[in-house]
Write a protein that holds these residues in place. Structure first.
Motif, PDB file in Angstrom:
ATOM      1  N   SER A 115     -22.659 -35.691  32.847  1.00 46.35           N
ATOM      2  CA  SER A 115     -21.951 -35.551  31.594  1.00 46.35           C
ATOM      3  C   SER A 115     -22.684 -36.344  30.527  1.00 46.35           C
ATOM      4  CB  SER A 115     -20.519 -36.054  31.739  1.00 46.35           C
ATOM      5  OG  SER A 115     -19.824 -35.836  30.556  1.00 46.35           O
ATOM      6  N   LEU A 116     -23.417 -35.646  29.668  1.00 45.44           N
ATOM      7  CA  LEU A 116     -24.201 -36.266  28.602  1.00 45.44           C
ATOM      8  C   LEU A 116     -23.734 -35.648  27.294  1.00 45.44           C
ATOM      9  CD1 LEU A 116     -26.628 -38.040  27.696  1.00 45.44           C
ATOM     10  CD2 LEU A 116     -28.060 -36.042  28.059  1.00 45.44           C
ATOM     11  N   LEU A 117     -23.185 -36.469  26.404  1.00 44.53           N
ATOM     12  CA  LEU A 117     -22.690 -35.992  25.118  1.00 44.53           C
ATOM     13  C   LEU A 117     -23.626 -36.469  24.019  1.00 44.53           C
ATOM     14  CD1 LEU A 117     -18.953 -36.975  25.659  1.00 44.53           C
ATOM     15  CD2 LEU A 117     -20.020 -34.759  26.104  1.00 44.53           C
ATOM     16  N   ASP A 118     -23.895 -35.606  23.025  1.00 42.30           N
ATOM     17  CA  ASP A 118     -24.766 -36.031  21.940  1.00 42.30           C
ATOM     18  C   ASP A 118     -24.138 -35.717  20.592  1.00 42.30           C
ATOM     19  OD1 ASP A 118     -25.889 -33.419  20.765  1.00 42.30           O
ATOM     20  OD2 ASP A 118     -26.388 -33.186  22.872  1.00 42.30           O
ATOM     21  N   SER A 119     -24.533 -36.493  19.598  1.00 45.19           N
ATOM     22  CA  SER A 119     -24.032 -36.336  18.242  1.00 45.19           C
ATOM     23  C   SER A 119     -25.147 -36.702  17.269  1.00 45.19           C
ATOM     24  CB  SER A 119     -22.824 -37.253  18.037  1.00 45.19           C
ATOM     25  OG  SER A 119     -22.375 -37.181  16.716  1.00 45.19           O
ATOM     26  N   LYS A 120     -25.595 -35.723  16.466  1.00 45.81           N
ATOM     27  CA  LYS A 120     -26.645 -35.990  15.479  1.00 45.81           C
ATOM     28  C   LYS A 120     -26.060 -36.759  14.308  1.00 45.81           C
ATOM     29  CE  LYS A 120     -29.415 -32.055  16.738  1.00 45.81           C
ATOM     30  NZ  LYS A 120     -30.072 -30.819  16.352  1.00 45.81           N
ATOM     31  N   PHE A 121     -26.928 -37.576  13.655  1.00 43.63           N
ATOM     32  CA  PHE A 121     -26.465 -38.318  12.493  1.00 43.63           C
ATOM     33  C   PHE A 121     -27.552 -38.383  11.432  1.00 43.63           C
ATOM     34  CE2 PHE A 121     -28.634 -41.625  14.881  1.00 43.63           C
ATOM     35  CZ  PHE A 121     -29.281 -42.343  13.892  1.00 43.63           C
ATOM     36  N   GLN A 122     -27.111 -38.649  10.201  1.00 40.81           N
ATOM     37  CA  GLN A 122     -28.021 -38.939   9.100  1.00 40.81           C
ATOM     38  C   GLN A 122     -27.393 -40.061   8.292  1.00 40.81           C
ATOM     39  OE1 GLN A 122     -29.317 -35.672   6.697  1.00 40.81           O
ATOM     40  NE2 GLN A 122     -30.424 -36.999   5.294  1.00 40.81           N
ATOM     41  N   ALA A 123     -28.192 -41.100   8.019  1.00 40.45           N
ATOM     42  CA  ALA A 123     -27.741 -42.237   7.224  1.00 40.45           C
ATOM     43  C   ALA A 123     -28.836 -42.526   6.209  1.00 40.45           C
ATOM     44  CB  ALA A 123     -27.480 -43.447   8.106  1.00 40.45           C
ATOM     45  N   GLY A 124     -28.665 -41.997   5.010  1.00 41.94           N
ATOM     46  CA  GLY A 124     -29.737 -42.097   4.020  1.00 41.94           C
ATOM     47  C   GLY A 124     -30.935 -41.304   4.509  1.00 41.94           C
ATOM     48  N   LYS A 125     -32.080 -41.957   4.609  1.00 40.71           N
ATOM     49  CA  LYS A 125     -33.292 -41.286   5.084  1.00 40.71           C
ATOM     50  C   LYS A 125     -33.416 -41.290   6.606  1.00 40.71           C
ATOM     51  CE  LYS A 125     -35.985 -42.123   0.930  1.00 40.71           C
ATOM     52  NZ  LYS A 125     -37.224 -42.661   0.369  1.00 40.71           N
ATOM     53  N   LEU A 126     -32.571 -42.073   7.283  1.00 41.54           N
ATOM     54  CA  LEU A 126     -32.623 -42.136   8.745  1.00 41.54           C
ATOM     55  C   LEU A 126     -31.888 -40.965   9.365  1.00 41.54           C
ATOM     56  CD1 LEU A 126     -31.912 -45.896   9.557  1.00 41.54           C
ATOM     57  CD2 LEU A 126     -34.113 -44.716   9.593  1.00 41.54           C
ATOM     58  N   THR A 127     -32.488 -40.389  10.396  1.00 44.24           N
ATOM     59  CA  THR A 127     -31.825 -39.350  11.182  1.00 44.24           C
ATOM     60  C   THR A 127     -32.012 -39.674  12.651  1.00 44.24           C
ATOM     61  OG1 THR A 127     -33.789 -37.935  11.248  1.00 44.24           O
ATOM     62  CG2 THR A 127     -32.233 -37.555   9.437  1.00 44.24           C
ATOM     63  N   GLY A 128     -31.167 -39.107  13.470  1.00 43.37           N
ATOM     64  CA  GLY A 128     -31.298 -39.337  14.902  1.00 43.37           C
ATOM     65  C   GLY A 128     -30.157 -38.712  15.670  1.00 43.37           C
ATOM     66  N   VAL A 129     -30.030 -39.171  16.911  1.00 41.19           N
ATOM     67  CA  VAL A 129     -29.004 -38.656  17.800  1.00 41.19           C
ATOM     68  C   VAL A 129     -28.414 -39.820  18.590  1.00 41.19           C
ATOM     69  CG1 VAL A 129     -28.494 -37.056  19.688  1.00 41.19           C
ATOM     70  CG2 VAL A 129     -30.324 -36.504  18.076  1.00 41.19           C
TER      71      VAL A 129
END
Length: 89
Positions: free
Chosen positions: A2-16
């Motif tokens: 069970s692997l859950l992921d959620s993308k994000f953006q905070a200003g110029k930073l992006t990731g998961v």
């Protein structure tokens, strides 16, 4: 598994953000091209990161700047482990 992921953006930073609910959950072996890799921050729990010819165990608060252009996978060493992958590119 069970692997859950959620993308994000905070200003110029992006990731998961990944949540490994169980021990031995895996973010499967994957590759990022030059300049498209990520920095991994372990926000809770612990992981083993396996790269090409190396491996490293990382606990809560640990940070790993993964080499670009290299295959790697991330394995949870305990349940409810959370990591944040910050994109470098």
């Amino acid at each position: 598994m069970s692997l859950l992921d959620s993308k994000f953006q905070a200003g110029k930073l992006t990731g998961v953000v990944y949540l490994f609910e169980n021990n031995n959950d895996v973010l499967p072996n994957h590759f990022h091209g030059i300049g498209a890799g990520h920095i991994t921050v372990v926000s809770s729990g612990s992981v083993k990161i396996i790269g090409e010819g190396w491996e490293k165990e990382v606990k809560t608060g640990g940070v790993v700047d993964l080499p670009d252009g290299q295959w790697h996978e991330i394995i949870a060493l305990e349940g409810n482990t959370k990591i944040v992958n910050i994109n470098k590119g």
